[in-house]
Design a protein around this motif. Structure first.
Motif, PDB file in Angstrom:
ATOM      1  N   PRO A  39      17.139   4.360  41.317  1.00  0.00           N
ATOM      2  CA  PRO A  39      17.470   3.494  40.173  1.00  0.00           C
ATOM      3  C   PRO A  39      16.734   3.895  38.903  1.00  0.00           C
ATOM      4  O   PRO A  39      17.279   3.755  37.797  1.00  0.00           O
ATOM      5  N   GLU A  40      15.524   4.418  39.024  1.00  0.00           N
ATOM      6  CA  GLU A  40      14.785   4.855  37.835  1.00  0.00           C
ATOM      7  C   GLU A  40      15.448   6.079  37.212  1.00  0.00           C
ATOM      8  O   GLU A  40      15.497   6.210  35.983  1.00  0.00           O
ATOM      9  N   VAL A  41      15.975   6.985  38.048  1.00  0.00           N
ATOM     10  CA  VAL A  41      16.705   8.153  37.527  1.00  0.00           C
ATOM     11  C   VAL A  41      17.922   7.696  36.735  1.00  0.00           C
ATOM     12  O   VAL A  41      18.213   8.222  35.645  1.00  0.00           O
ATOM     13  N   ILE A  42      18.630   6.710  37.269  1.00  0.00           N
ATOM     14  CA  ILE A  42      19.804   6.182  36.562  1.00  0.00           C
ATOM     15  C   ILE A  42      19.403   5.583  35.221  1.00  0.00           C
ATOM     16  O   ILE A  42      20.087   5.763  34.205  1.00  0.00           O
ATOM     17  N   LEU A  43      18.274   4.903  35.188  1.00  0.00           N
ATOM     18  CA  LEU A  43      17.833   4.228  33.961  1.00  0.00           C
ATOM     19  C   LEU A  43      17.382   5.191  32.871  1.00  0.00           C
ATOM     20  O   LEU A  43      17.319   4.802  31.704  1.00  0.00           O
ATOM     21  N   VAL A  44      17.063   6.434  33.207  1.00  0.00           N
ATOM     22  CA  VAL A  44      16.657   7.400  32.177  1.00  0.00           C
ATOM     23  C   VAL A  44      17.752   8.427  31.908  1.00  0.00           C
ATOM     24  O   VAL A  44      17.556   9.356  31.120  1.00  0.00           O
ATOM     25  N   SER A  45      18.908   8.258  32.535  1.00  0.00           N
ATOM     26  CA  SER A  45      20.000   9.222  32.371  1.00  0.00           C
ATOM     27  C   SER A  45      20.853   8.881  31.155  1.00  0.00           C
ATOM     28  O   SER A  45      21.182   7.717  30.920  1.00  0.00           O
ATOM     29  N   VAL A 104      23.559  -2.223  34.593  1.00  0.00           N
ATOM     30  CA  VAL A 104      24.190  -0.975  35.001  1.00  0.00           C
ATOM     31  C   VAL A 104      23.855  -0.640  36.449  1.00  0.00           C
ATOM     32  O   VAL A 104      24.615   0.050  37.135  1.00  0.00           O
ATOM     33  N   LEU A 105      22.736  -1.147  36.952  1.00  0.00           N
ATOM     34  CA  LEU A 105      22.337  -0.849  38.339  1.00  0.00           C
ATOM     35  C   LEU A 105      23.292  -1.483  39.350  1.00  0.00           C
ATOM     36  O   LEU A 105      23.552  -0.911  40.407  1.00  0.00           O
ATOM     37  N   ALA A 106      23.818  -2.650  39.018  1.00  0.00           N
ATOM     38  CA  ALA A 106      24.774  -3.310  39.911  1.00  0.00           C
ATOM     39  C   ALA A 106      26.084  -2.543  39.972  1.00  0.00           C
ATOM     40  O   ALA A 106      26.835  -2.655  40.945  1.00  0.00           O
ATOM     41  N   ALA A 107      26.375  -1.768  38.932  1.00  0.00           N
ATOM     42  CA  ALA A 107      27.609  -0.985  38.882  1.00  0.00           C
ATOM     43  C   ALA A 107      27.451   0.394  39.482  1.00  0.00           C
ATOM     44  O   ALA A 107      28.445   1.075  39.737  1.00  0.00           O
ATOM     45  N   THR A 108      26.221   0.825  39.724  1.00  0.00           N
ATOM     46  CA  THR A 108      25.997   2.204  40.171  1.00  0.00           C
ATOM     47  C   THR A 108      25.306   2.329  41.526  1.00  0.00           C
ATOM     48  O   THR A 108      25.271   3.417  42.089  1.00  0.00           O
ATOM     49  N   ILE A 109      24.747   1.241  42.061  1.00  0.00           N
ATOM     50  CA  ILE A 109      24.069   1.300  43.361  1.00  0.00           C
ATOM     51  C   ILE A 109      24.496   0.110  44.210  1.00  0.00           C
ATOM     52  O   ILE A 109      24.472  -1.033  43.757  1.00  0.00           O
ATOM     53  N   ALA A 110      24.890   0.395  45.444  1.00  0.00           N
ATOM     54  CA  ALA A 110      25.165  -0.658  46.430  1.00  0.00           C
ATOM     55  C   ALA A 110      24.503  -0.255  47.740  1.00  0.00           C
ATOM     56  O   ALA A 110      24.505   0.920  48.102  1.00  0.00           O
ATOM     57  N   VAL A 111      23.922  -1.230  48.428  1.00  0.00           N
ATOM     58  CA  VAL A 111      23.196  -0.957  49.670  1.00  0.00           C
ATOM     59  C   VAL A 111      23.777  -1.801  50.793  1.00  0.00           C
ATOM     60  O   VAL A 111      24.023  -2.996  50.620  1.00  0.00           O
TER      61      VAL A 111
END
Length: 217
Positions: A39-45, A104-111
């Motif tokens: 998630p941190e990688v997504i946040l800095v992309s 944006v994390l809810a749209a890009t990561i699901a567990v």
């Protein structure tokens, strides 16, 4: 050792396209980026091209309980990546500013945890934690050292909305449990090696999927 493609190009006095001599060496990954979680990688992309569906299983299918120190070592799984329609997440991104809004994390990561539904949410902490300071330090490094980030400004509002050190609620909201053993077994057989000594990280396979609507994660 050399691959057949490179050997063929060398035989024709051509520089292999993927050779280090063809400017393919990017150098050592800086510490500020090396330590980032997914998630941190997504946040800095700057660009969001994929959504990630993470499925986790107990290494032993018969396991009914896990102690706190087993939460990570006793799990294995796979990650399926799906092409993301970037226009659908455009509203979550502020042009010229990072990090984006945490939604944006809810749209890009699901567990999904497959198996016994007693697997604790504590298992998420080692894999999906976001640390506000790590995100800030990574962005500062990128702005100072990467020409494609030179114009980027840090959004203090979005940064302050991130956890100091924890799993964002946006990821928790997409976490599910699937107790159907047959479904779990099918996934298990398809993607996960049977060696129980394999760590959870080593058991993650990258699988490319189809286009995904971020609203369906």
């Amino acid at each position: 050792n050399i691959c057949s493609d490179c050997l063929s190009q060398l035989a024709n006095s051509k520089r292999p396209l993927l050779s280090l001599a063809n400017n393919m060496w990017v150098g050592e990954v800086p510490f500020e980026l090396k330590i980032l979680s997914l998630p941190e990688v997504i946040l800095v992309s700057r660009y969001l091209a994929a959504a990630y569906v993470v499925k986790l299983y107990p290494k032993k299918r018969s396991a009914k309980w896990m102690s706190g120190d087993q939460l990570t070592s006793a799990l294995r799984g796979n990650v399926a990546s799906y092409y993301l329609k970037t226009e659908d997440v455009a509203s979550m991104v502020d042009e010229g500013y990072l990090p984006p809004r945490s939604t944006v994390l809810a749209a890009t990561i699901a567990v999904t945890f497959i198996g016994q539904n007693n697997i604790s949410l504590r298992a998420l902490k080692t894999m999906f934690t976001v640390e506000r300071l790590k995100v800030a330090n990574a962005l500062r490094w990128l702005i100072a050292n990467n020409k494609f980030y030179a114009h980027i400004k840090i959004s203090e509002a979005n940064l302050q909305s991130l956890p100091m050190n924890g799993v964002p609620v946006e990821i928790l909201s997409t976490t599910k449990w699937a107790s159907d053993a047959d479904v779990g077994a099918g996934e298990y057989e398809g993607y996960v090696p049977h060696n129980d000594d394999v760590s959870s990280d080593d058991g993650l396979d990258d699988v490319e999927g189809e286009m995904m609507d971020p609203g369906t994660t």
